[in-house]
Design an enzyme around this catalytic site. Structure first.
Site, mmCIF file in Angstrom:
data_model
loop_
_atom_site.group_PDB
_atom_site.id
_atom_site.type_symbol
_atom_site.label_atom_id
_atom_site.label_comp_id
_atom_site.label_asym_id
_atom_site.label_seq_id
_atom_site.Cartn_x
_atom_site.Cartn_y
_atom_site.Cartn_z
ATOM 1 N N GLU A 113 20.341 -26.167 -61.908
ATOM 2 C CA GLU A 113 18.864 -25.658 -62.350
ATOM 3 C C GLU A 113 17.996 -26.786 -62.024
ATOM 4 O OE1 GLU A 113 21.050 -22.670 -64.264
ATOM 5 O OE2 GLU A 113 21.062 -24.799 -64.348
ATOM 6 N N HIS A 125 21.102 -17.327 -75.001
ATOM 7 C CA HIS A 125 20.491 -16.681 -73.716
ATOM 8 C C HIS A 125 19.435 -15.752 -74.303
ATOM 9 C CE1 HIS A 125 24.377 -18.103 -72.689
ATOM 10 N NE2 HIS A 125 24.319 -18.026 -71.485
#
Length: 336
Positions: A69, A138
């Site tokens: 990321e 998540h």
């Protein structure tokens, strides 16, 4: 699947289709627009949002990236500075943790640190929220993090039309824009214009007007609040439902005006209440003349201050549901 609402003669598509359509239309209109992220190519994205874009535009413009990321967002910042219009997809908003230096210290700051000589027209899209059994790492709602950072614009579309319109506006914007898409909304449907119609960034939506209570909700809580409003109407309580849509910059004038009219405010978010974004909305109300028209204390209804559990029944219990909104609204009415 695209269908037509015969009652309104409007095209009905899903939230995820609306996002994909916005990206496709933006890419057709501007060669500088491209997308990058993990598994967005042939696989079609973790939630299937990018779909067939890879086959339509090819691997140069729908770029599959390594699992990094920090590298993905860093590449997007560089591309934006070089004149491109990158759209970053992060598989889960939780994973922005890995890229916060690029988001907060680079994308948000460069325009100001260089005295306006450069800009970062980058969009970062990220699925957020609970409800899919994805557990604590998540399922977070991190909008307050981004809203706190000067230099970032933050939007949270709650409908398919807003998902398309706000994304198109975000792509046009010369500033970095964070687009937080609730995972439970991807399969919801609604009327969406066929054309590339923009929804302005920084304009609150009034979904319902009522006389007794103002509900301000974000993300998936908008639809839950509308469902709660229908239940409350059966019990004689007339409720307004407002959705800021844009957290930064926040269009607070319609919120303050509606609370001034009803005298009661319920602020609903999925994120934990402690230092949550609705605290900012509460502060705006109390710092305005609306405070003199309140008939009851402002209430915030938020998720628990705890990581999202994996067990389905605990996950459901950890964030506001329709019944919780109804109960809290009735409590406010009793207190006034």
């Amino acid at each position: 699947m695209t269908t037509t609402d015969t009652a309104t003669d409007q095209r009905i598509i899903t939230y995820s289709e609306a996002i994909r359509e916005a990206i496709g239309q933006a890419m057709e209109a501007d060669d500088r627009v491209f997308m990058l992220g993990e598994d967005i190519g042939i696989y079609g994205g973790a939630f299937g949002v990018s779909g067939d874009l890879y086959h339509r535009f090819g691997g140069d413009r729908i770029r599959d990236t390594p699992i990094s990321e920090l590298g993905i967002v860093g590449a997007a910042v560089g591309a934006a500075l070089a004149g491109m219009r990158p759209i970053v997809e992060i598989q889960f908003s939780d994973f922005t943790n890995q890229a916060m230096d690029q988001i907060v210290n680079q994308a948000a700051k460069i325009h100001f640190m260089l005295g306006g000589a450069a800009s970062v027209p980058m969009v970062l899209r990220a699925p957020s929220g609970s409800g899919t059994g994805a557990a604590a790492q998540h399922s977070q709602s991190l909008e307050a993090w981004f809203a706190h950072v000067p230099g970032l614009k933050v939007v949270m579309p709650a409908t398919a039309a807003d998902a398309k319109g706000l994304l198109l506006s975000a792509i046009d914007d010369p500033n970095p824009v964070i687009v937080l898409e609730h995972k439970l909304l991807y399969r919801t449907s609604g009327p969406v214009p066929q054309d590339a119609v923009r929804v302005p960034i920084g304009k609150t939506a009034v979904h319902r007007e009522g006389a007794d209570l103002t509900i301000v909700a974000t993300g998936v809580m908008v639809s839950r609040s509308l469902e709660a409003a229908a239940t409350l109407a059966e019990q004689g309580v007339d409720v307004s439902v407002l959705d800021p849509r844009t957290l930064t910059p926040l269009d607070d004038a319609p919120i303050i005006a509606d609370v001034s009219r009803t005298g009661r405010a319920l602020l609903v978010q999925e994120a934990p209440g402690h230092a949550g974004f609705t605290a900012e909305i509460a502060a705006r109300i109390t710092e305005s003349p609306a405070i003199y028209r309140l008939l009851a204390p402002i209430k915030r209804l938020s998720g628990l201050n705890a990581p999202i559990p994996y067990a389905p029944q605990l996950e459901t219990a950890s964030v506001p549901q329709v019944a919780d909104i109804v109960d809290t609204a009735l409590t406010i009415m009793k207190e006034s």
